[in-house]
Design a protein around this motif. Sequence first.
Motif, mmCIF file in Angstrom:
data_model
loop_
_atom_site.group_PDB
_atom_site.id
_atom_site.type_symbol
_atom_site.label_atom_id
_atom_site.label_comp_id
_atom_site.label_asym_id
_atom_site.label_seq_id
_atom_site.Cartn_x
_atom_site.Cartn_y
_atom_site.Cartn_z
ATOM 1 N N ARG A 68 0.726 -1.398 0.003
ATOM 2 C CA ARG A 68 0.071 -0.058 0.034
ATOM 3 C C ARG A 68 0.723 1.267 0.284
ATOM 4 O O ARG A 68 0.541 2.197 -0.661
ATOM 5 C CB ARG A 68 -0.867 0.055 1.295
ATOM 6 N N ARG A 99 2.359 1.692 -3.393
ATOM 7 C CA ARG A 99 1.591 2.310 -4.543
ATOM 8 C C ARG A 99 1.245 3.906 -4.299
ATOM 9 O O ARG A 99 1.318 4.561 -5.413
ATOM 10 C CB ARG A 99 0.212 1.643 -4.406
ATOM 11 N N THR A 100 1.338 4.160 -3.043
ATOM 12 C CA THR A 100 1.063 5.583 -2.802
ATOM 13 C C THR A 100 2.241 6.417 -3.072
ATOM 14 O O THR A 100 2.141 7.541 -3.936
ATOM 15 C CB THR A 100 0.865 5.745 -1.275
ATOM 16 N N SER A 120 1.958 -1.047 -8.125
ATOM 17 C CA SER A 120 2.275 -2.221 -7.111
ATOM 18 C C SER A 120 3.798 -2.422 -7.363
ATOM 19 O O SER A 120 4.338 -2.314 -8.245
ATOM 20 C CB SER A 120 1.238 -3.243 -7.104
#
Length: 352
Positions: free
Chosen positions: A315, A318-319, A324
């Motif tokens: 997560r 991805r941010t 991913s």
Amino acid sequence: MAKPLARYATMSTYPAVAHSVGLDPARFIRDVGLNPSGIAMPDRWVPATSIAELLHRSAVASGHDDFGIALAEQRRLSALGPLSLVIREEPDVRSALRMLMRYEHMYNEALHITMSEADGLATLKLSLDVGSDVPVVQSIDFAIGVLCRLMRDLRGATWYPLSVTLRRFAPHDPSTHHQILGPNVSFDGTFDGLTVYARDLDAPNALSDPEMRSYAAAFLASLDVERHDRATERVRRVVEVLLPSGRCSVVQVARSLGVDRRTVHRQLASEATTFTSVVNDVRMGMARHLVGQKRHSLTEVAELLSFSSPGNFSRWFRTQFGCSPTQWRSRSGDAERAVSGAYTPGTQPALP
């Protein structure tokens, strides 16, 4: 007072030498609080005391009192990092050594070299302050060996110093010392260093290419070579060391720098940043390298970056990067295959 640091490149020859004397290099590296995978990141900085402890433990465990000097045998000028590009283009040995001494903080903050001349002789003395009481005999041996090897590169393969003096007791078998340092090595001396004819310092640099000298000078001028680094850079170096160990708290970083956590926060705030921002920036740099490298599984990468779970790592990734870790790794592989010719024109994928 902050503990001095050294580039990970200092350890570039350690795994091979450790294997040769029957040691498990990864285990010994971990035992002194370092990460074995850091060997692949030569420009990272680690506490000089950890390297000194590693060499001392390795010499004791292997029974090889010449462990430090053996490390120097395969050492290359490139281990000095960007500075090596400048040193190799200096016109003579003297100017190359002056450059090495002037910018010693760019490769090892614990090492100090001085040079004096009298009666046609020049003496180079080395001192090492790693910030702790760890034995440094092996580290001094290593540093002397590297300096001698560098001067032989500059002066010519058949050159040896007039004499080498070491404060340490003589090893059981001094043959490795003589092989690296030359025939005139004395132990139990009053200083650590070597003596050469002063005229040797004025000899042309055997590595130099005059046409490259102006480019090297311009390159050095572009580097940030201030001796007193900004707090952000010092914190960054320690974070790079501690992050893979899972001990990268502001308290631990402050302890490594020899200050309290409030001082770390205050110094970073004066440079318009925060501890959290520095950690995140280091994570991003390491993530790019480790995910693209494919040497570690993504679960291992999550652990090396101190995430509590692969899901949290994914997560966060991805941010930060807009895809991913799996997608990034796949695109990295596609790009490598495109460069090698595995893709036809027009189909090369791009990294995000």
